[in-house]
Scaffold this active site. Sequence first.
Site, PDB file in Angstrom:
ATOM      1  N   HIS A 101       0.870  -1.171   0.000  1.00 38.46           N
ATOM      2  CA  HIS A 101       0.000   0.000   0.000  1.00 38.46           C
ATOM      3  C   HIS A 101       0.913   1.228   0.000  1.00 38.46           C
ATOM      4  O   HIS A 101       2.035   1.183   0.517  1.00 38.46           O
ATOM      5  CB  HIS A 101      -0.848   0.098   1.271  1.00 38.46           C
ATOM      6  CG  HIS A 101      -1.766  -1.048   1.538  1.00 38.46           C
ATOM      7  ND1 HIS A 101      -1.334  -2.228   2.107  1.00 38.46           N
ATOM      8  CD2 HIS A 101      -3.106  -1.174   1.370  1.00 38.46           C
ATOM      9  CE1 HIS A 101      -2.364  -3.039   2.270  1.00 38.46           C
ATOM     10  NE2 HIS A 101      -3.452  -2.430   1.837  1.00 38.46           N
ATOM     11  N   ASP A 104       2.356   2.134   3.345  1.00 40.16           N
ATOM     12  CA  ASP A 104       3.376   1.239   3.890  1.00 40.16           C
ATOM     13  C   ASP A 104       4.781   1.723   3.550  1.00 40.16           C
ATOM     14  O   ASP A 104       5.720   1.512   4.327  1.00 40.16           O
ATOM     15  CB  ASP A 104       3.254  -0.173   3.294  1.00 40.16           C
ATOM     16  CG  ASP A 104       1.869  -0.745   3.405  1.00 40.16           C
ATOM     17  OD1 ASP A 104       1.211  -0.498   4.425  1.00 40.16           O
ATOM     18  OD2 ASP A 104       1.450  -1.463   2.472  1.00 40.16           O
TER      19      ASP A 104
END
Length: 435
Positions: A101, A104
């Site tokens: 993501h 992240d």
Amino acid sequence: MTSGFFEGIEKVRFEGVDSDNPLAFRHYNPDEVVLGKRMEDHLRFAVAWWHTFAWEGGDPFGGATFERPWHPQDDMGRAKLKADIAFEMFELLGQPFFCWHDADIRPEQGNFADNLRTLEEITDYIGEKMQDVGTKLLWGTANMFSHRRWMAGASTNPDPDVFAFAAATVKSCMDATHKLNGENYVLWGGREGYETLLNTDLKTELDHMGRFLNMVVDYKHKIGFKGTILVEPKPQEPSKHQYDYDAATCIGFLRKYGLEDEVKLNLEQGHAILAGHSFEHELAVATAEGMLGSIDMNRNDYQSGWDTDQFPNNTPEVALAYYYVLKAGGFTTGGTNFDSKLRRQSIDPDDLIAGHIGGMDVCARGLKAAAAMIEDGGLETELTNRYSGWETPAAQAMLESNLDDITARVLADAVNPDPRSGRQEKLENYVNRFV
């Protein structure tokens, strides 16, 4: 030069079933040929950046337990250190893919312009690491559930400004995925659902979600992205009810909004359990409709009612999952992403390696069992026999008939069918021969 985080850990190698080395593969041999294809090419393993590197070990009742050199994850220096250590781990495990993501891999900046700037910077850096190590991107996605702006959803948010922020965020993540030659792009509606119907207009929210996904598909074609767009079903948690409840719900949604030829499913074992299904059920539904794209391979604790995201360790369950993957022809752009995280008490660097080794070994055993069942053909023979009555001309004609004519046939032939055994126990025993 390495970071020293995995100091003393050697590259993980296949040592066979007799090895007692806890940091060696006992079943996963990437070069072993299964059904005419290398095991690595069948399984297409990927590390999940979020659970592996971004998750800090918290749970609903307690905070972080992991102390990593890239914590707190609030500046680009630590984001790059996290990337360095990630690729060291990919090398140790021989991982062919990873997934992320946006939140992240880059620190949250609080506004879109700075989020875009840091995303572009970190994906340039990750691109260089990919060239050096050879690990590829299985898929990218946008985190549109953690920040408070997403508390009422992203594409389904009642505030059009949040919808716009979501659209811009997905565009940036698709651009980044395309830049890194990602093989898929995933949309997981972490908060696309409702807490109460008292403040929810279901039709409006579903229409907005459908329009949003059509925009995503249009943009895919505009930029020439050759990968697959995937949606990921999940029934609940964090929302009371999420619109992408399970495979069947997602397929109905995609057909309603004209997306069935453009979008496939990324199915997760843990989400299947939360929906009250088995993983093979979700895979069977997707493969029956030609909608299987990729999988997240993890498990939930059957004594817990939430999404525990543990590494897989149940070979019979995994074997049945890969049985349906193989029946569908295997993965094309998809693969096996370990959307799995350590237990919050597993705080050592080698726990990260051991968790992935165990999951990869279980998947290898499951794949080989599934392949053996495919080659043996016993389950297919049973299916053919059970439905053989439908091969007759009379049975086929009945499907084109009507209730009056069928009733006349039953009366004329004095049809009073005797039931036949489903042979479930024998079939379960058959599967157990292979696992």
